[in-house]
Design a protein around this motif. Structure first.
Motif, PDB file in Angstrom:
ATOM      1  N   GLY A   5       0.790  -1.225   0.000  1.00 33.23           N
ATOM      2  CA  GLY A   5       0.000   0.000   0.000  1.00 33.23           C
ATOM      3  C   GLY A   5       0.818   1.269   0.000  1.00 33.23           C
ATOM      4  N   LYS A   6       2.144   1.152   0.143  1.00 37.05           N
ATOM      5  CA  LYS A   6       3.018   2.320   0.146  1.00 37.05           C
ATOM      6  C   LYS A   6       3.407   2.696  -1.282  1.00 37.05           C
ATOM      7  CE  LYS A   6       3.934   2.710   4.703  1.00 37.05           C
ATOM      8  NZ  LYS A   6       3.800   3.954   5.503  1.00 37.05           N
ATOM      9  N   LEU A   7       3.658   3.984  -1.490  1.00 37.68           N
ATOM     10  CA  LEU A   7       4.169   4.491  -2.759  1.00 37.68           C
ATOM     11  C   LEU A   7       5.560   5.052  -2.518  1.00 37.68           C
ATOM     12  CD1 LEU A   7       3.808   5.272  -5.764  1.00 37.68           C
ATOM     13  CD2 LEU A   7       2.799   7.438  -4.961  1.00 37.68           C
ATOM     14  N   ALA A   8       6.520   4.638  -3.340  1.00 37.68           N
ATOM     15  CA  ALA A   8       7.911   5.065  -3.178  1.00 37.68           C
ATOM     16  C   ALA A   8       8.422   5.685  -4.466  1.00 37.68           C
ATOM     17  CB  ALA A   8       8.792   3.872  -2.799  1.00 37.68           C
ATOM     18  N   ILE A   9       9.337   6.623  -4.345  1.00 40.52           N
ATOM     19  CA  ILE A   9      10.087   7.121  -5.486  1.00 40.52           C
ATOM     20  C   ILE A   9      11.560   6.913  -5.195  1.00 40.52           C
ATOM     21  CG2 ILE A   9      10.091   9.536  -4.638  1.00 40.52           C
ATOM     22  CD1 ILE A   9      10.054  10.351  -7.660  1.00 40.52           C
ATOM     23  N   VAL A  10      12.280   6.392  -6.181  1.00 36.94           N
ATOM     24  CA  VAL A  10      13.707   6.106  -6.047  1.00 36.94           C
ATOM     25  C   VAL A  10      14.445   6.825  -7.163  1.00 36.94           C
ATOM     26  CG1 VAL A  10      15.474   4.302  -6.011  1.00 36.94           C
ATOM     27  CG2 VAL A  10      13.193   3.828  -5.091  1.00 36.94           C
ATOM     28  N   THR A  11      15.378   7.706  -6.803  1.00 33.15           N
ATOM     29  CA  THR A  11      16.183   8.362  -7.825  1.00 33.15           C
ATOM     30  C   THR A  11      17.426   7.521  -8.118  1.00 33.15           C
ATOM     31  OG1 THR A  11      17.548   9.684  -6.295  1.00 33.15           O
ATOM     32  CG2 THR A  11      15.404  10.598  -6.955  1.00 33.15           C
ATOM     33  N   GLY A  12      18.034   7.784  -9.266  1.00 28.74           N
ATOM     34  CA  GLY A  12      19.163   6.954  -9.674  1.00 28.74           C
ATOM     35  C   GLY A  12      18.743   5.522  -9.907  1.00 28.74           C
ATOM     36  N   ALA A  13      17.487   5.332 -10.344  1.00 28.22           N
ATOM     37  CA  ALA A  13      16.891   3.995 -10.418  1.00 28.22           C
ATOM     38  C   ALA A  13      17.333   3.206 -11.639  1.00 28.22           C
ATOM     39  CB  ALA A  13      15.367   4.106 -10.408  1.00 28.22           C
ATOM     40  N   VAL A  85      10.784   8.187   0.024  1.00 29.67           N
ATOM     41  CA  VAL A  85      11.658   8.873  -0.940  1.00 29.67           C
ATOM     42  C   VAL A  85      13.078   8.372  -0.728  1.00 29.67           C
ATOM     43  CG1 VAL A  85      12.547  11.095  -1.747  1.00 29.67           C
ATOM     44  CG2 VAL A  85      10.180  10.917  -0.927  1.00 29.67           C
ATOM     45  N   VAL A  86      13.658   7.779  -1.760  1.00 28.93           N
ATOM     46  CA  VAL A  86      15.028   7.267  -1.684  1.00 28.93           C
ATOM     47  C   VAL A  86      15.900   8.088  -2.631  1.00 28.93           C
ATOM     48  CG1 VAL A  86      16.539   5.274  -1.919  1.00 28.93           C
ATOM     49  CG2 VAL A  86      14.159   4.953  -1.186  1.00 28.93           C
ATOM     50  N   ASN A  87      16.816   8.840  -2.056  1.00 29.96           N
ATOM     51  CA  ASN A  87      17.698   9.702  -2.841  1.00 29.96           C
ATOM     52  C   ASN A  87      18.998   8.971  -3.136  1.00 29.96           C
ATOM     53  OD1 ASN A  87      16.102  12.128  -3.115  1.00 29.96           O
ATOM     54  ND2 ASN A  87      16.336  12.376  -0.912  1.00 29.96           N
ATOM     55  N   SER A  88      18.979   8.221  -4.235  1.00 28.34           N
ATOM     56  CA  SER A  88      20.112   7.375  -4.594  1.00 28.34           C
ATOM     57  C   SER A  88      20.925   7.930  -5.760  1.00 28.34           C
ATOM     58  CB  SER A  88      19.606   5.963  -4.943  1.00 28.34           C
ATOM     59  OG  SER A  88      20.675   5.094  -5.216  1.00 28.34           O
TER      60      SER A  88
END
Length: 246
Positions: A5-13, A85-88
């Motif tokens: 049920g969670k929504l995530a955004i990952v940069t550098g994906a 939010v994952v700042n990769s």
């Protein structure tokens, strides 16, 4: 399915830690926005994992306009901003200080530190405006912030900045139910590390008690923990995942 049920955004994906993180978050039940400046690479990540779980998004973290468009796009598609939010996203432009160009310094700063700032600011603002609780922002720093490799003044400085930014954001966002933490990976088997000279990697392996490079999935598992309610009281931390490298 601890992230169901969670929504995530990952940069550098599009590669490395970012791609592995998309895979692990999707495995744990989250819907994932795989964001990368290289849209084709992000689309490949989504294709590899399965488009039912992951959607690709072109995003330049160094651009406020691009980041704000990403916020709007996520809300338009999912009716809410991501709570994870994952700042990769990160780059290197190595060089000794006396030879380091202004452009190489600026390019690394814009992606590694400014990009982390813009993503944290804009997505936290959206969480607050949409009354999203139990948010989690995970910033990728580096052990280089602490061991200070010669030839990486720009990279080390930005990654040290990410730690300070994380600690301050944790104090400011906590009252809104948003946790902010940083991970300090060691030398991980990613495209970024592949270009490191063999002599340097051999030295790293000698200094690492586990005697090997880390795997992107080993960072992604810690990210998934921090994103989940299992880490509900972890805030403002800088967690080393290095195999013991100091």
């Amino acid at each position: 399915m601890v992230l169901l049920g969670k929504l995530a955004i990952v940069t550098g994906a599009g590669s490395g830690i970012g791609r592995a993180t998309c895979r692990v978050l999707a495995r744990d039940g989250a819907r994932v926005i795989a964001a990368d400046r290289n849209l084709r690479a992000a689309e490949q990540t989504a294709k590899d994992i399965g488009i039912d779980h992951v959607v690709a998004l072109e995003l330049d973290v160094a651009s406020l306009e691009s980041v704000t468009k990403a916020v709007a796009a996520s809300i338009a598609q999912f009716k809410q901003p991501p709570s994870i939010v994952v700042n990769s996203a990160g780059i290197t432009r190595d060089g000794y200080l006396l030879k380091l160009t202004e452009k190489d310094y600026d390019d690394v700063y814009k992606v590694n530190l400014k990009g982390t700032f813009l993503m944290a600011q804009q997505f936290a603002r959206a969480m607050i405006e949409h009354h999203v609780r139990n948010g989690s922002i995970i910033n990728i720093s580096s052990i280089v912030a602490r061991i200070s490799n010669p030839g990486q003044a720009n990279y080390a400085a930005t990654k040290a900045g990410v730690i300070s930014l994380t600690e301050i954001a944790a104090k400011e966002f906590g009252k809104f139910g948003i946790r902010v933490n940083a991970i300090l990976p060691g030398f991980i088997n990613t495209p970024m590390v592949e270009v490191v000279p063999d002599k340097v990697k051999e030295d790293v392996l000698r200094r690492c008690p586990m005697g090997r490079l880390g795997r992107p999935e080993e960072i992604a598992e810690v990210i998934a923990f921090l994103a989940s309610e299992k880490a509900s009281y972890v805030n403002g931390s800088a967690i080393e995942v290095t195999g013991g490298l100091k």
